[in-house]
Design a protein around this motif. Sequence first.
Motif, PDB file in Angstrom:
ATOM      1  N   ARG A   1       0.834  -1.200   0.000  1.00 46.81           N
ATOM      2  CA  ARG A   1       0.000   0.000   0.000  1.00 46.81           C
ATOM      3  C   ARG A   1       0.873   1.257   0.000  1.00 46.81           C
ATOM      4  O   ARG A   1       0.597   2.232  -0.703  1.00 46.81           O
ATOM      5  CB  ARG A   1      -0.937   0.012   1.212  1.00 46.81           C
ATOM      6  N   VAL A   2       1.951   1.211   0.788  1.00 48.33           N
ATOM      7  CA  VAL A   2       2.877   2.344   0.842  1.00 48.33           C
ATOM      8  C   VAL A   2       3.597   2.512  -0.494  1.00 48.33           C
ATOM      9  O   VAL A   2       3.748   3.629  -1.004  1.00 48.33           O
ATOM     10  CB  VAL A   2       3.892   2.147   1.986  1.00 48.33           C
ATOM     11  N   ASP A   3       4.058   1.409  -1.081  1.00 50.49           N
ATOM     12  CA  ASP A   3       4.768   1.472  -2.360  1.00 50.49           C
ATOM     13  C   ASP A   3       3.875   2.057  -3.461  1.00 50.49           C
ATOM     14  O   ASP A   3       4.307   2.908  -4.242  1.00 50.49           O
ATOM     15  CB  ASP A   3       5.244   0.080  -2.776  1.00 50.49           C
ATOM     16  N   ILE A   4       2.639   1.571  -3.533  1.00 48.77           N
ATOM     17  CA  ILE A   4       1.726   2.026  -4.591  1.00 48.77           C
ATOM     18  C   ILE A   4       1.347   3.483  -4.382  1.00 48.77           C
ATOM     19  O   ILE A   4       1.215   4.247  -5.346  1.00 48.77           O
ATOM     20  CB  ILE A   4       0.473   1.134  -4.628  1.00 48.77           C
ATOM     21  N   PHE A   5       1.202   3.902  -3.128  1.00 46.31           N
ATOM     22  CA  PHE A   5       0.921   5.310  -2.821  1.00 46.31           C
ATOM     23  C   PHE A   5       2.060   6.200  -3.321  1.00 46.31           C
ATOM     24  O   PHE A   5       1.847   7.231  -3.956  1.00 46.31           O
ATOM     25  CB  PHE A   5       0.740   5.484  -1.317  1.00 46.31           C
ATOM     26  N   THR A   6       3.295   5.778  -3.071  1.00 47.92           N
ATOM     27  CA  THR A   6       4.454   6.558  -3.497  1.00 47.92           C
ATOM     28  C   THR A   6       4.572   6.573  -5.013  1.00 47.92           C
ATOM     29  O   THR A   6       4.880   7.613  -5.617  1.00 47.92           O
ATOM     30  CB  THR A   6       5.737   5.986  -2.882  1.00 47.92           C
ATOM     31  N   LEU A   7       4.334   5.432  -5.641  1.00 43.54           N
ATOM     32  CA  LEU A   7       4.320   5.373  -7.105  1.00 43.54           C
ATOM     33  C   LEU A   7       3.325   6.386  -7.666  1.00 43.54           C
ATOM     34  O   LEU A   7       3.606   7.046  -8.670  1.00 43.54           O
ATOM     35  CB  LEU A   7       3.948   3.964  -7.566  1.00 43.54           C
ATOM     36  N   SER A   8       2.187   6.536  -7.025  1.00 43.99           N
ATOM     37  CA  SER A   8       1.171   7.479  -7.485  1.00 43.99           C
ATOM     38  C   SER A   8       1.664   8.917  -7.383  1.00 43.99           C
ATOM     39  O   SER A   8       1.365   9.740  -8.258  1.00 43.99           O
ATOM     40  CB  SER A   8      -0.112   7.298  -6.675  1.00 43.99           C
ATOM     41  N   ILE A   9       2.425   9.231  -6.356  1.00 44.42           N
ATOM     42  CA  ILE A   9       2.997  10.580  -6.244  1.00 44.42           C
ATOM     43  C   ILE A   9       3.963  10.843  -7.388  1.00 44.42           C
ATOM     44  O   ILE A   9       3.938  11.902  -8.023  1.00 44.42           O
ATOM     45  CB  ILE A   9       3.707  10.766  -4.887  1.00 44.42           C
ATOM     46  N   TYR A  10       4.816   9.866  -7.683  1.00 47.02           N
ATOM     47  CA  TYR A  10       5.741  10.023  -8.805  1.00 47.02           C
ATOM     48  C   TYR A  10       4.994  10.211 -10.116  1.00 47.02           C
ATOM     49  O   TYR A  10       5.339  11.062 -10.931  1.00 47.02           O
ATOM     50  CB  TYR A  10       6.659   8.799  -8.919  1.00 47.02           C
ATOM     51  N   GLY A  11       3.953   9.390 -10.323  1.00 45.46           N
ATOM     52  CA  GLY A  11       3.267   9.392 -11.607  1.00 45.46           C
ATOM     53  C   GLY A  11       2.290  10.534 -11.802  1.00 45.46           C
ATOM     54  O   GLY A  11       2.075  10.968 -12.936  1.00 45.46           O
ATOM     55  N   LEU A  12       1.695  11.040 -10.712  1.00 46.46           N
ATOM     56  CA  LEU A  12       0.684  12.091 -10.842  1.00 46.46           C
ATOM     57  C   LEU A  12       1.232  13.485 -10.596  1.00 46.46           C
ATOM     58  O   LEU A  12       0.627  14.473 -11.016  1.00 46.46           O
ATOM     59  CB  LEU A  12      -0.468  11.832  -9.861  1.00 46.46           C
ATOM     60  N   ILE A  13       2.384  13.585  -9.909  1.00 48.52           N
ATOM     61  CA  ILE A  13       2.923  14.908  -9.567  1.00 48.52           C
ATOM     62  C   ILE A  13       4.292  15.139 -10.190  1.00 48.52           C
ATOM     63  O   ILE A  13       4.485  16.058 -10.983  1.00 48.52           O
ATOM     64  CB  ILE A  13       3.022  15.082  -8.032  1.00 48.52           C
TER      65      ILE A  13
END
Length: 236
Positions: A187-199
């Motif tokens: 859950r933490v990894d996917i959350f961080t991936l989302s920050i990289y990909g969306l921001i």
Amino acid sequence: MENEFLSKVEDNAAVRAWSEKLQSERGDSLAEGHISELQDFTRVNVVQNELQELRDICASWDEGIKQLFYQSYGDISYLLDVRVDQHLFRALVQFWNSAYKCFTFGEVDLVPTIEEYTTLLRCPKIQVRKTYARVFSSQIFVKKLMSISGMSEPWVTARIQQKGDSKCIPWENLRDLILTHPDERKRVDIFTLSIYGLIIFSKALRHVDEVVIDLFERLEKESHWYQQYWQKRSDL
């Protein structure tokens, strides 16, 4: 550059003229009759990803998950609260020099450095003298996404979409995993991936691009290495 350009700063017109003259003489990349265009203005659409869902998820975490996140990926969550001034952004982008991929203010050229990116991403082991470029195959993308998400190949394959010239996964699918995945670490990894990909490396609205997933997969290994290192230190 030739010596005449080494002792002073030249404006873009002078640099372009020098570059085109040299390329024409050496047959580097300019074909006969080629006309180079340097736009006077750059137009940009300032539409950006809506980040409230990410903020809500972060706010809902208990202290244990937050500590796991900060130990692994640092304080990049502060990017969720950075407000973009659209008027300032529109003004700033007029100084973007699309020919040289940098901002030009008068006689000064500015561009983000590799050092700035490595600090932001907490990945000091990046080899700064090597250009990051990679040719993808669909299978490589699927395998990397399976590794990061912990999901099966059919699940991943069914959710990959084509956006322009690259493949992506929708944010909605990542959001659902963050909310329901049984593995806290995932859950933490996917959350961080989302920050990289969306921001940080946003390309298609509400989608995370395949290049971001490849980069994250490398950084994610770095974060695990740091965790193991500090765990060993604390055990001494």
